[in-house]
Scaffold this motif. Sequence first.
Motif, PDB file in Angstrom:
ATOM      1  N   SER A 120      -2.126  -1.718  -4.455  1.00 37.87           N
ATOM      2  CA  SER A 120      -3.188  -1.039  -3.701  1.00 37.87           C
ATOM      3  C   SER A 120      -3.903   0.009  -4.550  1.00 37.87           C
ATOM      4  O   SER A 120      -5.079   0.300  -4.342  1.00 37.87           O
ATOM      5  CB  SER A 120      -2.607  -0.384  -2.441  1.00 37.87           C
ATOM      6  OG  SER A 120      -1.829   0.749  -2.764  1.00 37.87           O
ATOM      7  N   TYR A 121      -3.191   0.588  -5.533  1.00 42.42           N
ATOM      8  CA  TYR A 121      -3.798   1.576  -6.427  1.00 42.42           C
ATOM      9  C   TYR A 121      -4.564   0.912  -7.574  1.00 42.42           C
ATOM     10  O   TYR A 121      -5.460   1.527  -8.155  1.00 42.42           O
ATOM     11  CB  TYR A 121      -2.720   2.488  -7.025  1.00 42.42           C
ATOM     12  CG  TYR A 121      -2.278   3.603  -6.116  1.00 42.42           C
ATOM     13  CD1 TYR A 121      -2.987   4.806  -6.054  1.00 42.42           C
ATOM     14  CD2 TYR A 121      -1.143   3.475  -5.318  1.00 42.42           C
ATOM     15  CE1 TYR A 121      -2.571   5.831  -5.222  1.00 42.42           C
ATOM     16  CE2 TYR A 121      -0.723   4.490  -4.490  1.00 42.42           C
ATOM     17  CZ  TYR A 121      -1.441   5.678  -4.443  1.00 42.42           C
ATOM     18  OH  TYR A 121      -1.035   6.686  -3.615  1.00 42.42           O
TER      19      TYR A 121
ATOM     20  N   GLU B 124      -5.862  -2.470  -7.555  1.00 46.04           N
ATOM     21  CA  GLU B 124      -6.493  -3.736  -7.158  1.00 46.04           C
ATOM     22  C   GLU B 124      -7.871  -3.945  -7.788  1.00 46.04           C
ATOM     23  O   GLU B 124      -8.339  -5.083  -7.918  1.00 46.04           O
ATOM     24  CB  GLU B 124      -6.596  -3.811  -5.631  1.00 46.04           C
ATOM     25  CG  GLU B 124      -7.428  -2.704  -5.007  1.00 46.04           C
ATOM     26  CD  GLU B 124      -7.392  -2.743  -3.495  1.00 46.04           C
ATOM     27  OE1 GLU B 124      -6.882  -3.742  -2.963  1.00 46.04           O
ATOM     28  OE2 GLU B 124      -7.858  -1.780  -2.858  1.00 46.04           O
TER      29      GLU B 124
ATOM     30  N   MET C 174      -1.075   6.844   2.075  1.00 45.50           N
ATOM     31  CA  MET C 174      -1.427   5.438   1.869  1.00 45.50           C
ATOM     32  C   MET C 174      -1.696   4.733   3.198  1.00 45.50           C
ATOM     33  O   MET C 174      -2.605   3.917   3.308  1.00 45.50           O
ATOM     34  CB  MET C 174      -0.303   4.711   1.135  1.00 45.50           C
ATOM     35  CG  MET C 174      -0.146   5.157  -0.300  1.00 45.50           C
ATOM     36  SD  MET C 174       0.899   4.013  -1.162  1.00 45.50           S
ATOM     37  CE  MET C 174      -0.017   2.504  -0.947  1.00 45.50           C
TER      38      MET C 174
ATOM     39  N   HIS D 192      -9.471   1.407   2.897  1.00 50.67           N
ATOM     40  CA  HIS D 192      -9.763   0.530   1.761  1.00 50.67           C
ATOM     41  C   HIS D 192     -11.159  -0.089   1.885  1.00 50.67           C
ATOM     42  O   HIS D 192     -11.481  -1.054   1.224  1.00 50.67           O
ATOM     43  CB  HIS D 192      -8.730  -0.593   1.687  1.00 50.67           C
ATOM     44  CG  HIS D 192      -7.394  -0.113   1.222  1.00 50.67           C
ATOM     45  ND1 HIS D 192      -7.024  -0.139  -0.095  1.00 50.67           N
ATOM     46  CD2 HIS D 192      -6.357   0.433   1.907  1.00 50.67           C
ATOM     47  CE1 HIS D 192      -5.788   0.341  -0.219  1.00 50.67           C
ATOM     48  NE2 HIS D 192      -5.376   0.695   0.982  1.00 50.67           N
TER      49      HIS D 192
ATOM     50  N   GLU E 114      -6.528 -11.495   1.251  1.00 45.17           N
ATOM     51  CA  GLU E 114      -6.875 -10.064   1.335  1.00 45.17           C
ATOM     52  C   GLU E 114      -6.275  -9.405   2.566  1.00 45.17           C
ATOM     53  O   GLU E 114      -5.707  -8.307   2.491  1.00 45.17           O
ATOM     54  CB  GLU E 114      -8.402  -9.914   1.351  1.00 45.17           C
ATOM     55  CG  GLU E 114      -8.867  -8.471   1.246  1.00 45.17           C
ATOM     56  CD  GLU E 114     -10.368  -8.346   1.171  1.00 45.17           C
ATOM     57  OE1 GLU E 114     -10.861  -7.234   1.429  1.00 45.17           O
ATOM     58  OE2 GLU E 114     -11.039  -9.347   0.874  1.00 45.17           O
TER      59      GLU E 114
ATOM     60  N   THR F 292      -2.366  -9.251   2.234  1.00 41.31           N
ATOM     61  CA  THR F 292      -1.962  -8.209   1.289  1.00 41.31           C
ATOM     62  C   THR F 292      -2.128  -6.828   1.898  1.00 41.31           C
ATOM     63  O   THR F 292      -1.297  -5.938   1.716  1.00 41.31           O
ATOM     64  CB  THR F 292      -2.794  -8.307  -0.012  1.00 41.31           C
ATOM     65  OG1 THR F 292      -2.617  -9.614  -0.573  1.00 41.31           O
ATOM     66  CG2 THR F 292      -2.364  -7.266  -1.019  1.00 41.31           C
ATOM     67  N   GLU F 293      -3.246  -6.663   2.656  1.00 38.15           N
ATOM     68  CA  GLU F 293      -3.490  -5.382   3.330  1.00 38.15           C
ATOM     69  C   GLU F 293      -2.379  -5.074   4.338  1.00 38.15           C
ATOM     70  O   GLU F 293      -1.877  -3.948   4.406  1.00 38.15           O
ATOM     71  CB  GLU F 293      -4.852  -5.436   4.039  1.00 38.15           C
ATOM     72  CG  GLU F 293      -5.196  -4.199   4.853  1.00 38.15           C
ATOM     73  CD  GLU F 293      -5.588  -3.019   3.994  1.00 38.15           C
ATOM     74  OE1 GLU F 293      -5.728  -1.923   4.562  1.00 38.15           O
ATOM     75  OE2 GLU F 293      -5.744  -3.179   2.774  1.00 38.15           O
TER      76      GLU F 293
ATOM     77  N   THR G 200       0.769  -4.161   2.460  1.00 35.42           N
ATOM     78  CA  THR G 200       0.627  -2.821   1.888  1.00 35.42           C
ATOM     79  C   THR G 200       0.860  -1.746   2.940  1.00 35.42           C
ATOM     80  O   THR G 200       1.558  -0.756   2.701  1.00 35.42           O
ATOM     81  CB  THR G 200      -0.777  -2.638   1.271  1.00 35.42           C
ATOM     82  OG1 THR G 200      -0.966  -3.633   0.254  1.00 35.42           O
ATOM     83  CG2 THR G 200      -0.938  -1.258   0.654  1.00 35.42           C
ATOM     84  N   ARG G 201       0.272  -1.943   4.132  1.00 36.14           N
ATOM     85  CA  ARG G 201       0.436  -0.961   5.215  1.00 36.14           C
ATOM     86  C   ARG G 201       1.891  -0.903   5.680  1.00 36.14           C
ATOM     87  O   ARG G 201       2.427   0.180   5.933  1.00 36.14           O
ATOM     88  CB  ARG G 201      -0.475  -1.326   6.399  1.00 36.14           C
ATOM     89  CG  ARG G 201      -1.961  -1.334   6.074  1.00 36.14           C
ATOM     90  CD  ARG G 201      -2.491   0.047   5.767  1.00 36.14           C
ATOM     91  NE  ARG G 201      -3.929   0.019   5.506  1.00 36.14           N
ATOM     92  CZ  ARG G 201      -4.668   1.078   5.281  1.00 36.14           C
ATOM     93  NH1 ARG G 201      -4.119   2.268   5.274  1.00 36.14           N
ATOM     94  NH2 ARG G 201      -5.961   0.955   5.044  1.00 36.14           N
TER      95      ARG G 201
END
Length: 222
Positions: free
Chosen positions: A30-31, A33, A91, A96, A183, A186-187, A190-191
């Motif tokens: 996420s940092y 991408e 985060m 995003h 996408e 992955t989001e 990440t969450r």
Amino acid sequence: MEILITAFTTLCITLIPVTNPIGMAPIFLSYTEKLPKKQRRDYALKVAMLSFFFLGGTLILGPPVLEFFGISISFIKISGGLLLAITGWQMLSSSHESPEPDKIKVVKTLKKLTFFPLTFPITVGAGSIAIVTALASSYNNPEYSMTIVFLNYTGGVLAIAIDMLLVAICYGYSEKIFSKLGEIGTEVITRISAFILIAIGFQVAWGGMQHVIIETAKIIHG
């Protein structure tokens, strides 16, 4: 050799689940991408190397430094755990949906973020510091010969190296690992990982608080 293997396996078994390279990979992604694959892998290697030296330094210097400043592992857990939870919350609540940033700005920003928070506390958190410090305290027993002490520390350093190799691989290939999710997938991952980071942070902090409460109660009831 048996001593070295024991020190190596003990630290591996306890450290790898705490640093959790595959679980932290989507957070690293996420940092990074917006970066090309090669630069992402370069940053993954930098984070892994910084983490190795951080934990290696903790292994060798952790116990005497804490003793010198009169800091207990419990307070390391409390402060580090809260810091980890704050990082996870930032985060989880970040957006995003910002416009595509300039590549140079992204690289400059990442340089600032390489140590904090990517190395500490995301990769090397309070839990891993506490584990390494606790095991290091048992390595340098006054009753041990110099050979045993050397083998203990060698096993510990090798375990940290293996852990950071996993970090470099999981972080460096994070896009490939999670590309099939798309996408949105992955989001979501990440969450979820950010939420888990918050939970781990509070769990580590609570573990430290419990120890402080127990020790305080012992003193009061003396």
